[in-house]
Write a protein that holds these residues in place. Structure first.
Motif, mmCIF file in Angstrom:
data_model
loop_
_atom_site.group_PDB
_atom_site.id
_atom_site.type_symbol
_atom_site.label_atom_id
_atom_site.label_comp_id
_atom_site.label_asym_id
_atom_site.label_seq_id
_atom_site.Cartn_x
_atom_site.Cartn_y
_atom_site.Cartn_z
ATOM 1 N N PRO A 135 26.100 12.663 112.129
ATOM 2 C CA PRO A 135 24.792 12.395 111.499
ATOM 3 C C PRO A 135 24.966 11.553 110.236
ATOM 4 N N ILE A 136 24.473 10.333 110.273
ATOM 5 C CA ILE A 136 24.511 9.454 109.097
ATOM 6 C C ILE A 136 23.096 9.349 108.546
ATOM 7 N N LYS A 137 22.946 9.724 107.297
ATOM 8 C CA LYS A 137 21.631 9.770 106.669
ATOM 9 C C LYS A 137 21.191 8.377 106.242
ATOM 10 N N GLY A 138 20.005 7.986 106.674
ATOM 11 C CA GLY A 138 19.450 6.693 106.293
ATOM 12 C C GLY A 138 18.110 6.871 105.598
ATOM 13 N N TYR A 139 17.741 5.874 104.813
ATOM 14 C CA TYR A 139 16.520 5.945 104.013
ATOM 15 C C TYR A 139 15.623 4.744 104.302
ATOM 16 N N ALA A 216 13.562 9.887 104.874
ATOM 17 C CA ALA A 216 15.002 9.940 105.155
ATOM 18 C C ALA A 216 15.199 10.637 106.483
ATOM 19 N N GLY A 217 16.142 10.156 107.266
ATOM 20 C CA GLY A 217 16.412 10.742 108.580
ATOM 21 C C GLY A 217 17.873 10.586 108.961
ATOM 22 N N LEU A 218 18.223 11.139 110.094
ATOM 23 C CA LEU A 218 19.618 11.165 110.536
ATOM 24 C C LEU A 218 19.829 10.249 111.729
ATOM 25 N N ARG A 219 20.861 9.428 111.647
ATOM 26 C CA ARG A 219 21.187 8.487 112.708
ATOM 27 C C ARG A 219 22.417 8.994 113.468
ATOM 28 N N PRO A 220 22.349 9.070 114.795
ATOM 29 C CA PRO A 220 23.505 9.544 115.577
ATOM 30 C C PRO A 220 24.514 8.411 115.768
ATOM 31 N N MET A 221 25.440 8.275 114.810
ATOM 32 C CA MET A 221 26.382 7.160 114.804
ATOM 33 C C MET A 221 27.693 7.507 115.510
ATOM 34 N N THR A 222 28.256 6.509 116.149
ATOM 35 C CA THR A 222 29.613 6.602 116.700
ATOM 36 C C THR A 222 30.529 5.736 115.841
ATOM 37 N N PRO A 223 31.856 5.975 115.875
ATOM 38 C CA PRO A 223 32.761 5.200 115.023
ATOM 39 C C PRO A 223 32.702 3.699 115.254
ATOM 40 N N ASP A 224 32.486 3.261 116.498
ATOM 41 C CA ASP A 224 32.460 1.823 116.784
ATOM 42 C C ASP A 224 31.047 1.262 116.912
ATOM 43 N N GLY A 225 30.034 2.112 116.700
ATOM 44 C CA GLY A 225 28.655 1.650 116.750
ATOM 45 C C GLY A 225 28.091 1.490 118.148
ATOM 46 N N LEU A 226 28.864 1.857 119.171
ATOM 47 C CA LEU A 226 28.396 1.713 120.550
ATOM 48 C C LEU A 226 27.797 3.018 121.051
ATOM 49 N N PRO A 227 26.773 2.957 121.896
ATOM 50 C CA PRO A 227 26.222 4.175 122.508
ATOM 51 C C PRO A 227 27.162 4.729 123.572
ATOM 52 N N ILE A 228 26.827 5.901 124.062
ATOM 53 C CA ILE A 228 27.660 6.595 125.051
ATOM 54 C C ILE A 228 26.822 6.922 126.278
#
Length: 280
Positions: A135-139, A216-228
């Protein structure tokens, strides 16, 4: 995308050239051309070294799009949406999931799509998959636009300040900042100081800065920025659609096509190589 640094603009121009033109058409701009395309940047033109303009890019209100899409699916396609429904467990038989057990009862199905955002990793191990999703918090902040304001007419990114902006009708939205904060979505006005200062420098009369709507919300990030995508090894009828980070709406249509093809067990229209789920 606009830059104050000539050096950075030069190197970004080189790196962006690896993208196929048929998918990502781009035009380098001088400061004069920047203000021709978006006159609202005229008062800040001396701050720029140049820009890269992508005429095929666009911006919009993802929330409005999603709500209207849901209404269309419900009224025209017979889709049933169950809101405020918590999945508590899964009912399984052999290598298949037979039902989701929720706070509103048992929901049976033939195929199950896992799209739980930042909460997916907690659930995924039951499915036999390991998900590097964090979870990466974005604003973001949204401000009203009046008749006398000189708001942007083209969405863009101030690459030196890492601030993105777009106009949505009579509103202007600005976003910046990403941080590790666990699952907290709390925020305070001071969290938005940087993006508001950068926005005022670009668009001094762009919106009513005295009426900010903070989010503010949470972004479901992966290390390389690609979806799964893909199926785990434990259950044959569970398909993943996860990890889109801050590009969820951008990648939604293409992801939906990939997932639909996987659910139908046909060859995906887009090659998902490098984005397939890994078994635990």
């Amino acid at each position: 995308m606009i830059w104050a640094s000539v050096k950075r603009l030069f190197f970004i121009g080189i790196s962006s050239s690896i993208l196929p033109r048929k998918f990502y058409f781009r035009i380098p701009l001088t400061t004069g051309w920047i203000t021709r395309i978006d006159p609202s940047l005229s008062s800040a033109r001396e701050k720029f070294a140049g820009a890269i303009y992508c005429p095929t890019d666009g911006s919009g209100d993802a929330r409005m799009f999603t709500r209207n899409l849901a209404e269309y699916c419900a009224t025209q396609l017979g889709v049933t949406f169950l809101y405020d429904t918590e999945i508590r467990d899964l009912e399984t038989s052999g290598d298949r999931i037979t039902a989701a057990l929720t706070n509103k009862g048992r929901i049976a199905g033939n195929e199950f799509v896992v799209c739980l955002g930042v909460f997916a990793p907690r659930f995924a191990r039951k499915l036999g998959v390991s998900l590097p999703i964090y979870p990466i918090k974005g604003y973001s902040v949204t401000m009203p636009i009046g008749d006398k304001h000189q708001a942007p007419t083209v969405g863009g990114v101030d690459e030196d300040n890492l601030v993105a902006y777009a106009r949505f009708g009579n509103r202007m939205r600005v976003t910046a900042t990403a941080e590790f904060a666990g699952f907290s979505k709390t925020h305070k006005p001071q969290d938005f100081t940087h993006m508001l200062r950068a926005t005022r420098e670009l668009f001094p009369q762009g919106a009513d800065f005295g009426q900010p709507d903070y989010w503010a919300g949470l972004r479901p990030m992966t290390p390389d920025g690609l979806p799964i995508f893909g199926r785990g090894k434990r259950f044959a009828n569970a398909v993943m659609n996860l990890g889109h980070g801050h590009m969820g709406w951008t990648m939604s249509a293409g992801s939906a096509r990939i997932v639909a093809d996987m659910v139908k067990r046909t060859e995906p229209a887009f090659n998902p190589e490098g984005m397939l789920v890994k078994a635990v």
